[in-house]
Design an enzyme around this catalytic site. Structure first.
Site, PDB file in Angstrom:
ATOM      1  CD  GLU A  43      30.489  18.962   3.085  1.00  0.00           C
ATOM      2  OE1 GLU A  43      31.351  18.119   2.781  1.00  0.00           O
ATOM      3  OE2 GLU A  43      29.933  18.988   4.192  1.00  0.00           O
ATOM      4  CE1 TYR A 124      29.880  13.712   2.565  1.00  0.00           C
ATOM      5  CE2 TYR A 124      31.252  15.248   1.322  1.00  0.00           C
ATOM      6  CZ  TYR A 124      30.688  14.839   2.516  1.00  0.00           C
ATOM      7  OH  TYR A 124      30.911  15.560   3.659  1.00  0.00           O
ATOM      8  CG  ASP A 142      32.518  11.398   4.322  1.00  0.00           C
ATOM      9  OD1 ASP A 142      32.006  10.446   4.957  1.00  0.00           O
ATOM     10  OD2 ASP A 142      32.995  12.403   4.885  1.00  0.00           O
TER      11      ASP A 142
END
Length: 358
Positions: A43, A124, A142
């Site tokens: 991520e 997020y 996102d």
């Protein structure tokens, strides 16, 4: 329920999205298991970087630092070298700071609020890790999710504003599957990346088009609404690949804080007016170097989020026998350069230098 999604039957929306995701999801290395550390690394790497670019970096990074413990104890030079080419190097430093926090705790945090406390982890990323690794029904909004939700609910709120994020997070919270939150969140992300694209979305292939207000009204091309970012500042530099009488090259270490902290670069001088070659000659002469030869390597440009470096580069041979290096400067054998984390903008200049010599 939020007025923007009153038209949606939640259970149908969930099943349509999750069934589609499990049928078409891409085979990505961070989806091999539910290790939260592996998910966190992916991520962080995927922030402002395309999936195709990330994959080889991810494989190499996980070989070097397979656990949070390994990353926590890594040498920063090795870390930055492994990250070289991905850009936005603060992400790498924040990731290592997070690894140190995890190592100190003895295990990856399992509460959403505690994941949010990790360095460089925002709403997020925390939502993605919590939902995928720990099946917590929390939103992960996102850019892809902003686009999908704005079209589903025909929402014309400016997604650049913080209050709009809160609105979208509340909508995802209302829609998310309590049973399969990770698949739900990844389904929204996958949909935005492959079907509900910024331009020319593939609406006829969309598994949730029957729930989409923008599709029903024919206004998908108007959403999402986002104000334009602040214009990037252009900064002019002249860069010298400096070689001394011993065949050594001069590299300069950047400050410990700020843009590209602790990276190395060739001699770089900011200027506003005048001829770049004269600016470089003047800088070298004032520092005691005698310029023997100078060759133009051409112009290059490197784009950061808020600024653009416009660089005129030169290959320069000097007599440095009567000068002393500054504290942050270093003469090295060109073959040793691979051991130093060179700013990517200067890696490209190095390539120009190599081609000139070949």
């Amino acid at each position: 329920m939020n007025e923007h999604i009153e038209h949606i039957k939640t259970s149908d929306f969930q099943s349509d999205l999750i069934a589609w995701y499990n049928m078409v999801k891409r085979d990505l290395p961070w989806r091999e298991n539910l290790d939260p550390y592996r998910i966190l690394v992916s991520e962080i790497m995927l922030q402002q970087t395309q999936v195709a670019t990330v994959i080889p970096y991810y494989h190499r990074f996980m070989e070097l630092f397979p656990t949070a413990e390994a990353l926590a104890h890594a040498n920063e030079t090795d870390l930055l070298k492994a990250w070289e080419g991905l850009g936005y190097y603060s992400r790498a430093r924040n990731l290592q700071a997070s690894a140190k926090m995890i190592a100190e705790c003895g295990a990856f945090p399992t509460r959403h609020d505690d994941i949010l406390k990790l360095k460089g982890v925002g709403p997020y990323t925390a939502g993605a890790v919590a939902s995928i690794a720990f099946s917590m029904p929390v939103p992960a909004v996102d850019g892809n999710v902003f686009r999908v939700i704005s079209r589903i609910g025909a929402i014309f709120e400016d997604i650049a504003k913080p209050k709009t994020r809160q609105l979208f997070e509340s909508i995802v919270t209302a829609l998310i599957s309590k049973e399969y939150p990770g698949d739900f969140n990844q389904g929204l992300m996958e949909l935005g990346a492959t079907i509900c694209t910024p331009k020319s979305p593939k609406c006829l292939e969309c598994p949730i088009r029957q729930h989409c207000q923008a599709y029903a009204k024919g206004i998908d091309d108007q959403l999402p609404v986002k104000t334009k970012p602040v214009k990037q500042k252009k900064i002019k530099f002249v860069v010298g690949v400096i070689e001394n009488e011993k065949g050594q090259w001069l590299i300069v270490k950047r400050p410990e804080t700020g843009l590209l902290a602790n990276f190395y670069e060739f001699k770089q001088v900011e200027y506003e007016a005048g001829y770049p070659e004269e600016v470089l000659r003047g800088e070298l002469t004032s520092n005691g170097y005698q310029v023997k030869q100078i060759k133009d390597l051409g112009f290059s440009k490197h784009v950061f989020t808020h600024r653009i470096w416009e660089m005129e580069a030169y290959q320069v041979i000097v007599d440095a026998s009567l000068t002393t290096c500054h504290e942050n400067e270093l003469w090295i054998n060109p073959k040793e350069l691979a051991s130093y984390s060179l700013a990517i903008a200067h890696v490209r200049i190095l390539e120009s230098t190599t081609s000139e010599r070949s």
